[in-house]
Design an enzyme around this catalytic site. Structure first.
Site, PDB file in Angstrom:
ATOM      1  N   HIS A 160      22.748  35.152 -65.404  1.00 34.44           N
ATOM      2  CA  HIS A 160      22.667  34.891 -63.953  1.00 34.44           C
ATOM      3  C   HIS A 160      23.403  35.960 -63.149  1.00 34.44           C
ATOM      4  CE1 HIS A 160      21.497  30.756 -65.213  1.00 34.44           C
ATOM      5  NE2 HIS A 160      22.430  30.954 -66.138  1.00 34.44           N
ATOM      6  N   SER A 281      21.715  62.225 -49.307  1.00 35.83           N
ATOM      7  CA  SER A 281      21.136  61.679 -48.089  1.00 35.83           C
ATOM      8  C   SER A 281      21.222  62.746 -47.013  1.00 35.83           C
ATOM      9  CB  SER A 281      21.927  60.442 -47.662  1.00 35.83           C
ATOM     10  OG  SER A 281      21.750  60.205 -46.279  1.00 35.83           O
ATOM     11  N   LYS A 287      26.662  60.287 -49.813  1.00 37.87           N
ATOM     12  CA  LYS A 287      25.741  59.566 -50.690  1.00 37.87           C
ATOM     13  C   LYS A 287      25.293  60.372 -51.902  1.00 37.87           C
ATOM     14  CE  LYS A 287      23.765  56.123 -50.208  1.00 37.87           C
ATOM     15  NZ  LYS A 287      22.865  55.432 -49.287  1.00 37.87           N
ATOM     16  N   GLU A 294      15.268  54.575 -59.520  1.00 41.40           N
ATOM     17  CA  GLU A 294      14.592  53.821 -58.443  1.00 41.40           C
ATOM     18  C   GLU A 294      13.092  54.087 -58.448  1.00 41.40           C
ATOM     19  OE1 GLU A 294      17.123  53.420 -54.512  1.00 41.40           O
ATOM     20  OE2 GLU A 294      17.405  55.379 -55.411  1.00 41.40           O
TER      21      GLU A 294
END
Ligand code: ARG
Length: 467
Positions: A160, A281, A287, A294
């Site tokens: 979980h 970024s 970043k 991804e």
């Protein structure tokens, strides 16, 4: 006959094909990718036709020389693809006739584009499967190598997404490797059904020429000729199977990607991915984004889509060949390209994962991950499991209040909840003790991880050396 009517079948037509229809029905813009397989299949077909006496040896040689030259033209980018010629098959055949004259028109004896295209796709799929096989091997090898190096590295295991019990990072990586091992099996199983030869089925019913399909099958490396001509020209199960394999593989890579993305976040801080797999970024200078995982996660969608396309393409098709089948190529090609790219990305990236061991260890310590070990300790000393569960629950509640992990409590603090607890409890409360205790096949103990890794490597080696 009009120029705009296709010369391969224009004989019975009284007006040229509508310009839109010609474009709409043409597949050459994408099926030219099958040119190599088309030529390979044609050379085998001509060789067989000469062997059974349908072509003379001179005709065969002239066809093979012509096709070999065309192959060169295509490779050098000199070949002029023509949309009015519809597809890869008729483009190559027209060029052959242009080059060698009337003999070129004899190549199609005892054959149809229906068995031809089915053969081309199977040859293409077989090559694709072999490239994917090699890439999967490279990824699995790298993953097992990392698992071996990280057999002692402790991290929290989750259920979980809540800290559950400590595990070793090597164990986690070997769980990934098991997923890939099953994918690999599915791939190789699919190959068996890909490697069957449709040629000889002709349009749908077979041919009146005295062909020898075993000869052609052997020349092309197929395991056997397809059993039934109607099935041979219409079957695309192998494409659906391949897309299913690919969908399950991408589902696995997507799960792994999701974990990598989570782990690189400041909140988890479990791993570093080398800069070459990340991008920055344009607005936030701090970043470093895990773009590669991804994107793999994102590409899963198009592969699932291709599986759905192929399933839907085939449903309701009456026997035998239907033009619908022309729609099998683009989803298949894109599935192959996507799978190869995603596997390459992973095979390059996984061995370069840098675990942040202290941070993983800290996270495992924070989540009361040895609570089950304390319960098991009490059970070994005669406490009933339900009572043990209650005692540990109270200890955790105390720890939450005092901001202390179980292993940080004093013996006296622990004994408030059960006088069965003695000094030896700390052996099971440490993370190292907890993982080492799960010492059976399939368990997370470092020794088991090392043994599992070496078994996995053996299995890979056996696959590589298999004939
Ligand atoms: N371009 C066609 C395909 O991809 C080749 C077979 C065409 N056969 C036919 N009878 N129209 O399926």
């Amino acid at each position: 006959m009009s120029q705009a009517t296709n010369q391969s079948w224009g004989g019975r037509f009284s007006e040229p094909t509508d310009a839109f229809v010609a474009r709409f029905t043409a597949s050459v813009s994408f099926d030219q990718r099958l040119a190599g397989q088309d030529i390979q299949g044609s050379i085998a077909h001509a060789t067989m036709l000469a062997r059974v006496g349908v072509l003379s040896d001179e005709e065969r040689d002239s066809i093979i020389d012509g096709l070999t030259e065309i192959q060169g033209e295509i490779e050098r980018g000199e070949f002029e693809w023509s949309v009015p010629l519809e597809d890869v098959h008729m483009n190559i055949e027209a060029r052959l006739t242009q080059k060698i004259g009337i003999t070129g028109k004899k190549l199609h004896t005892g054959r149809s584009r229906n068995d031809q295209v089915a053969t081309d796709i199977r040859l293409f799929m077989r090559d694709a499967i072999d490239s994917i096989d090699a890439e999967l091997m490279r990824l699995r090898e790298g993953m097992i190598g990392l698992a071996e190096r990280e057999a002692d590295t402790i991290m929290p295991g989750f259920t979980h997404l809540q800290t559950a019990q400590p595990v070793t990072f090597g164990h986690h990586l070997l769980a990934w490797q098991e997923m890939l091992a099953r994918d690999h099996e599915r791939l190789l199983d699919t190959r068996k059904r890909v490697n069957v030869m449709p040629l000889g089925a002709a349009a749908l019913a077979g041919t009146t020429y005295p062909i020898d399909r075993h000869v052609t099958a052997e020349l092309l490396g197929f395991s056997r000729p397809a059993e039934n001509s109607l099935d041979a020209v219409s079957d695309r199960d192998f494409a659906i199977e391949f897309a299913s394999f690919a969908s399950i593989l991408l589902m696995h890579l997507s799960r792994m990607s999701e974990e990598l993305v989570l782990w690189t976040s400041a909140q988890f801080d479990f791993i570093d991915l080398p800069d070459r797999f990340c991008t920055g970024s344009s607005i936030m200078p701090q970043k470093k984004n895990p773009d590669v995982p991804e994107l793999v996660r994102g590409k899963t969608g198009r592969v699932y889509g291709h599986l759905m396309s192929l399933l839907t393409l085939m449903k309701s098709q009456p026997l035998a060949y239907n033009k619908d089948n022309q729609e099998d190529k683009e989803p298949l090609f894109d599935t192959v390209d996507t799978v190869l790219d995603c596997l390459k990305a992973f095979a390059d990236m996984v061995p370069a994962i840098e675990p942040k061991k202290e941070s993983m260890f800290e996270a495992a310590r924070r989540g009361f991950s040895t609570a089950t070990d304390l319960a098991d300790y009490l059970v070994r000393r005669g406490v009933a499991f339900r009572d043990a569960h209650e005692i540990v629950g109270q200890s955790v509640a105390f720890g939450l209040k005092e901001k202390k992990d179980l292993s940080e409590m004093t013996l006296e603090e622990l004994q408030q909840f059960s006088d069965t607890i003695e000094a030896d409890v700390f052996e099971v409360l440490t993370l190292e003790g907890s993982v080492a205790a799960r010492n059976h096949i399939g368990g997370t103990a470092p020794d088991q991880v090392r043994a599992a890794a070496s078994r996995a490597l053996e299995a890979l080696k056996a696959h590589r050396e298999a004939p």
